[in-house]
Design a protein around this motif. Structure first.
Motif, mmCIF file in Angstrom:
data_model
loop_
_atom_site.group_PDB
_atom_site.id
_atom_site.type_symbol
_atom_site.label_atom_id
_atom_site.label_comp_id
_atom_site.label_asym_id
_atom_site.label_seq_id
_atom_site.Cartn_x
_atom_site.Cartn_y
_atom_site.Cartn_z
ATOM 1 N N GLU A 1 1.012 -1.132 -0.109
ATOM 2 C CA GLU A 1 -0.044 -0.059 -0.065
ATOM 3 C C GLU A 1 0.861 1.256 -0.012
ATOM 4 O O GLU A 1 1.945 1.284 0.703
ATOM 5 C CB GLU A 1 -0.829 0.104 1.320
ATOM 6 C CG GLU A 1 -1.885 1.296 1.082
ATOM 7 C CD GLU A 1 -2.907 0.950 2.493
ATOM 8 O OE1 GLU A 1 -3.979 0.704 2.339
ATOM 9 O OE2 GLU A 1 -2.350 1.401 3.696
ATOM 10 N N ALA A 2 0.584 2.095 -1.077
ATOM 11 C CA ALA A 2 1.501 3.353 -1.109
ATOM 12 C C ALA A 2 1.226 4.454 -0.085
ATOM 13 O O ALA A 2 0.020 4.909 0.071
ATOM 14 C CB ALA A 2 1.367 3.914 -2.521
ATOM 15 N N LYS A 3 2.262 4.662 1.083
ATOM 16 C CA LYS A 3 2.156 5.556 1.949
ATOM 17 C C LYS A 3 2.394 7.052 1.429
ATOM 18 O O LYS A 3 1.579 7.915 1.696
ATOM 19 C CB LYS A 3 3.012 5.150 3.124
ATOM 20 C CG LYS A 3 2.921 6.180 4.374
ATOM 21 C CD LYS A 3 3.996 5.827 5.322
ATOM 22 C CE LYS A 3 3.966 6.521 6.649
ATOM 23 N NZ LYS A 3 4.810 6.121 7.493
ATOM 24 N N GLN A 4 3.246 6.996 0.269
ATOM 25 C CA GLN A 4 3.456 8.249 -0.219
ATOM 26 C C GLN A 4 4.409 8.124 -1.731
ATOM 27 O O GLN A 4 5.165 7.126 -1.690
ATOM 28 C CB GLN A 4 4.793 8.917 0.909
ATOM 29 C CG GLN A 4 5.208 10.335 0.373
ATOM 30 C CD GLN A 4 6.307 10.790 1.248
ATOM 31 O OE1 GLN A 4 6.187 10.706 2.383
ATOM 32 N NE2 GLN A 4 6.982 11.745 0.778
ATOM 33 N N VAL A 5 4.106 8.968 -2.578
ATOM 34 C CA VAL A 5 4.520 9.066 -3.646
ATOM 35 C C VAL A 5 5.363 10.288 -3.921
ATOM 36 O O VAL A 5 4.526 11.456 -3.846
ATOM 37 C CB VAL A 5 3.636 8.653 -4.976
ATOM 38 C CG1 VAL A 5 4.381 8.942 -6.475
ATOM 39 C CG2 VAL A 5 2.966 7.016 -4.580
ATOM 40 N N THR A 6 6.847 10.476 -4.159
ATOM 41 C CA THR A 6 7.333 11.695 -4.328
ATOM 42 C C THR A 6 8.121 11.708 -5.713
ATOM 43 O O THR A 6 8.687 10.931 -6.283
ATOM 44 C CB THR A 6 8.419 11.741 -3.179
ATOM 45 O OG1 THR A 6 7.879 11.765 -2.015
ATOM 46 C CG2 THR A 6 9.013 13.059 -3.502
ATOM 47 N N ILE A 7 7.654 12.929 -6.603
ATOM 48 C CA ILE A 7 8.140 13.089 -7.863
ATOM 49 C C ILE A 7 9.483 13.992 -7.666
ATOM 50 O O ILE A 7 9.164 15.156 -7.248
ATOM 51 C CB ILE A 7 7.116 13.338 -8.882
ATOM 52 C CG1 ILE A 7 5.943 12.476 -8.713
ATOM 53 C CG2 ILE A 7 7.454 13.701 -10.237
ATOM 54 C CD1 ILE A 7 4.860 12.672 -9.675
ATOM 55 N N HIS A 8 10.576 13.550 -8.196
ATOM 56 C CA HIS A 8 11.673 14.295 -7.678
ATOM 57 C C HIS A 8 12.049 15.328 -9.022
ATOM 58 O O HIS A 8 12.588 16.629 -8.971
ATOM 59 C CB HIS A 8 12.950 13.507 -7.272
ATOM 60 C CG HIS A 8 12.828 12.855 -5.938
ATOM 61 N ND1 HIS A 8 13.386 13.357 -4.925
ATOM 62 C CD2 HIS A 8 12.422 11.717 -5.648
ATOM 63 C CE1 HIS A 8 12.709 12.550 -3.889
ATOM 64 N NE2 HIS A 8 12.382 11.359 -4.377
ATOM 65 N N PRO A 9 12.070 14.921 -10.330
ATOM 66 C CA PRO A 9 12.381 15.704 -11.240
ATOM 67 C C PRO A 9 11.897 17.103 -11.367
ATOM 68 O O PRO A 9 10.324 17.078 -10.888
ATOM 69 C CB PRO A 9 11.936 15.086 -12.413
ATOM 70 C CG PRO A 9 11.950 13.519 -12.191
ATOM 71 C CD PRO A 9 11.599 13.496 -10.677
ATOM 72 N N ASN A 10 12.232 18.169 -11.889
ATOM 73 C CA ASN A 10 11.431 19.380 -11.616
ATOM 74 C C ASN A 10 10.583 19.589 -13.283
ATOM 75 O O ASN A 10 9.530 20.211 -13.039
ATOM 76 C CB ASN A 10 12.145 20.552 -11.744
ATOM 77 C CG ASN A 10 12.808 20.739 -10.196
ATOM 78 O OD1 ASN A 10 12.171 20.381 -9.283
ATOM 79 N ND2 ASN A 10 14.030 21.003 -10.225
ATOM 80 N N LYS A 11 11.379 18.752 -14.055
ATOM 81 C CA LYS A 11 10.247 18.859 -15.455
ATOM 82 C C LYS A 11 9.045 18.149 -15.640
ATOM 83 O O LYS A 11 8.931 16.921 -14.858
ATOM 84 C CB LYS A 11 11.305 18.228 -16.393
ATOM 85 C CG LYS A 11 12.578 19.129 -16.603
ATOM 86 C CD LYS A 11 13.701 18.773 -17.737
ATOM 87 C CE LYS A 11 14.660 19.409 -17.728
ATOM 88 N NZ LYS A 11 15.799 18.921 -18.627
ATOM 89 N N ASN A 12 8.227 18.619 -16.179
ATOM 90 C CA ASN A 12 6.728 17.838 -16.364
ATOM 91 C C ASN A 12 6.798 17.047 -17.563
ATOM 92 O O ASN A 12 6.164 17.660 -18.509
ATOM 93 C CB ASN A 12 5.603 19.221 -16.294
ATOM 94 C CG ASN A 12 4.345 18.606 -16.200
ATOM 95 O OD1 ASN A 12 4.219 17.684 -15.667
ATOM 96 N ND2 ASN A 12 3.469 19.194 -17.068
#
Length: 545
Positions: free
Chosen positions: A427-438
């Protein structure tokens, strides 16, 4: 910090799996033979299936080999133990110390309560023989458990917290063998204690057809904190013959109660396994099979009117359903009936009714009623995605494709797609996207990476499971010749902390008047037991007439 395990029973592998789903940190299950519940045997292949599921959550599987072993069976038992070692069973619960003389694999042995583990000296002896965990006698007080823990701090103490109570000291009951040739120490107990007896004093009948040895059940759900503070490391639920609805409900109830205790002492205790449980119902131990609950396991009381399940007491707020089973006591006899029309049922004033079967409750527990998930955090980088679980294990996939920049915001869709872990143990507790580009990443690609991450992390959990092993040097232990081979008339067929005199409010230690009559218990088939009361030490012994 002391890891605490909630240990649940498993009649079979499927029930064991449900126990883990509902919060067990460990389960105990019988092998094909030599378990104290001969009717609850399982193949090595089924046990292996349970082991594979349990170990995903760092939950343990213990197998019972807790009967007396005859000489001609030793080689076969040795082969079985090697088979159980080879499928990564965590430990064996054993009774017969002569097993230590065999050529054994490095699998830990736990001392069964059938060894009658009541004293510091007994636990110290077992500790010296290499037993890392000892199942204590059911009738010990908090003070006695505390003393054993203080004297044996390195030995894990396993304590029964719920279920049926043996009227005899465990391993010291020969009644079934004496009457029917079915030894409780060989897994074939005929449950003499649940039979009706006449009570005779000086040859005269005092009571007729009463269940004078049928103890009420154990329920320590409100005393878990005291048990942990006393030194218990394993909280054991009795019931390897119980069906799945019982195991689901009782395990879930104790798991919730244990979590509350640990939350009060976060620096002292923790759960022994991984994951968290999401229940789809509200557990209630009174709804599962019970004969009423004892007030004090060290001085247990009986329900002498019936050995059957009473269930939950009806109150004015109880909602009945068509088909519910109700019962009540009438002139010392249990009367049961079905509720055909709940809307027209009116309780008779002055009668306490009990519901021993809740139809809707049973339907609910026959369906999926819990899920167990392991928390993960997901990190998205420009060249890879990682998934790390609550135990620190990590899986990753490389991102080799070139993605174009998106015209619209993509963060929410990436998080949503990577969080869809519903059909996995995670179960995903947290998802973090590190790249600044979209970047624009197709949902199909995100789903593929999610599946790869889940599969890889599942492999990592299997690979790094902390399996404990313990080498054995063969040692010969001198043991008494068992009653099964002697049928010695001077050996009690039962030794008990329960006392019929105390049950009937005729205890010679508390009453200033009264005399010590010659008491006997007589079965309908004419067989009888002579009662001997050791009032100084508060024991009752039964001898075959």
């Amino acid at each position: 910090m002391r890891p605490i395990e909630l240990l649940a029973p498993a009649k079979n592998a499927d029930i064991g799996i449900e126990a883990i789903r509902h919060g067990a940190d460990a389960v105990y299950i019988g092998a094909s033979a030599w378990g104290a519940r001969a009717a609850a045997g399982n193949s090595v292949e089924d046990i292996e299936r349970l082991v594979e599921f349990a170990h995903l959550y760092k939950a343990k599987v213990y197998v019972t080999v807790n009967t007396l072993i005859f000489d001609e069976e030793m080689q076969e038992v040795e082969r079985l133990i090697w088979q159980l070692h080879d499928i990564d069973v965590d430990a064996l619960i054993v009774q017969d110390l002569r097993l230590l003389s065999l050529n054994l694999p490095p699998i830990p042995f736990h001392a069964s309560t059938q060894m009658d583990n009541r004293t510091v000296e007994k636990v110290q002896m077992l500790e010296g023989l290499g037993f890392p965990q000892v199942v204590l006698a059911r009738e010990l007080t908090i003070e006695e458990i505390t003393t054993i823990h203080e004297k044996c701090p390195d030995t894990k103490l396993e304590v029964f917290v719920h279920g049926a109570l043996c009227v005899s000291l465990s391993g010291r009951c020969n009644a079934s063998e004496a009457l029917f040739g079915r030894s409780a120490n060989r897994g074939e107990c005929a449950q003499v204690c649940r039979m009706a007896f006449d009570l005779l004093a000086d040859g005269k009948t005092v009571m007729k057809d009463k269940y004078l040895l049928s103890l009420k059940d154990n329920c320590q759900i409100d005393h878990l904190e005291a048990l942990l503070m006393a030194g218990a490391s394993s909280l054991k639920i009795e019931g390897r013959l119980k069906e799945v609805d019982y195991v689901k409900n009782v395990t879930a109830a104790y798991s919730e109660a244990l979590n509350k205790v640990i939350a009060k002492h976060p620096t002292e205790f923790c759960r022994a396994s991984s994951g968290h449980v999401n229940l789809f119902f509200e557990p209630n131990v009174s709804k599962s099979f019970n004969r009423g609950f004892v007030k004090d396991v060290s001085k247990p009381d009986a329900n002498i009117d019936t050995p059957k399940s009473m269930g939950e007491p009806l109150t004015p707020h109880t909602t009945l359903h068509n088909g519910d089973g109700l019962c009540y006591m009438e002139r010392g006899n249990l009367v049961g009936f079905r509720v055909n029309n709940a809307s027209t049922f009116h309780p008779v004033k002055g009668i306490q009714y009990y519901r021993n079967q809740d139809i809707e409750w049973g339907k609910m527990l026959s369906k999926p009623s819990a899920e167990r998930k392991i928390s993960v955090v997901i990190d998205v980088y420009e060249d890879r995605i990682t998934m790390t679980d609550e135990d620190g294990l990590t899986a990753s996939v490389n991102i080799e494709e070139y993605f174009e920049l998106a015209r619209t915001h993509q963060k929410d869709n990436i998080i949503r797609q990577l969080s869809k872990l519903g059909d996995t143990i995670f179960e995903a507790k947290q998802v973090t996207i590190h790249p600044n580009k979209n970047y624009f990443i197709p949902s199909s690609m995100l789903s593929q990476w999610r599946r790869e991450l889940s599969a890889e992390l599942t492999k990592e959990r299997k690979k790094f499971y902390p399996l404990e092993r313990q080498a054995h040097t063969p040692v010969t232990i001198e043991t008494e010749i068992p009653y099964e081979q002697t049928h010695d008339k001077d050996t009690p067929v039962m030794i008990s902390k329960y006392c019929i005199r105390r049950q009937l409010d005729m205890c010679l230690r508390t009453k200033t008047t009264g005399r010590k009559e010659n008491w006997m218990l007589k079965l309908a088939n004419g067989k009888s037991f002579r009662l001997d009361f050791d009032c100084k030490n508060c024991f009752m012994r039964l001898y075959q007439q």
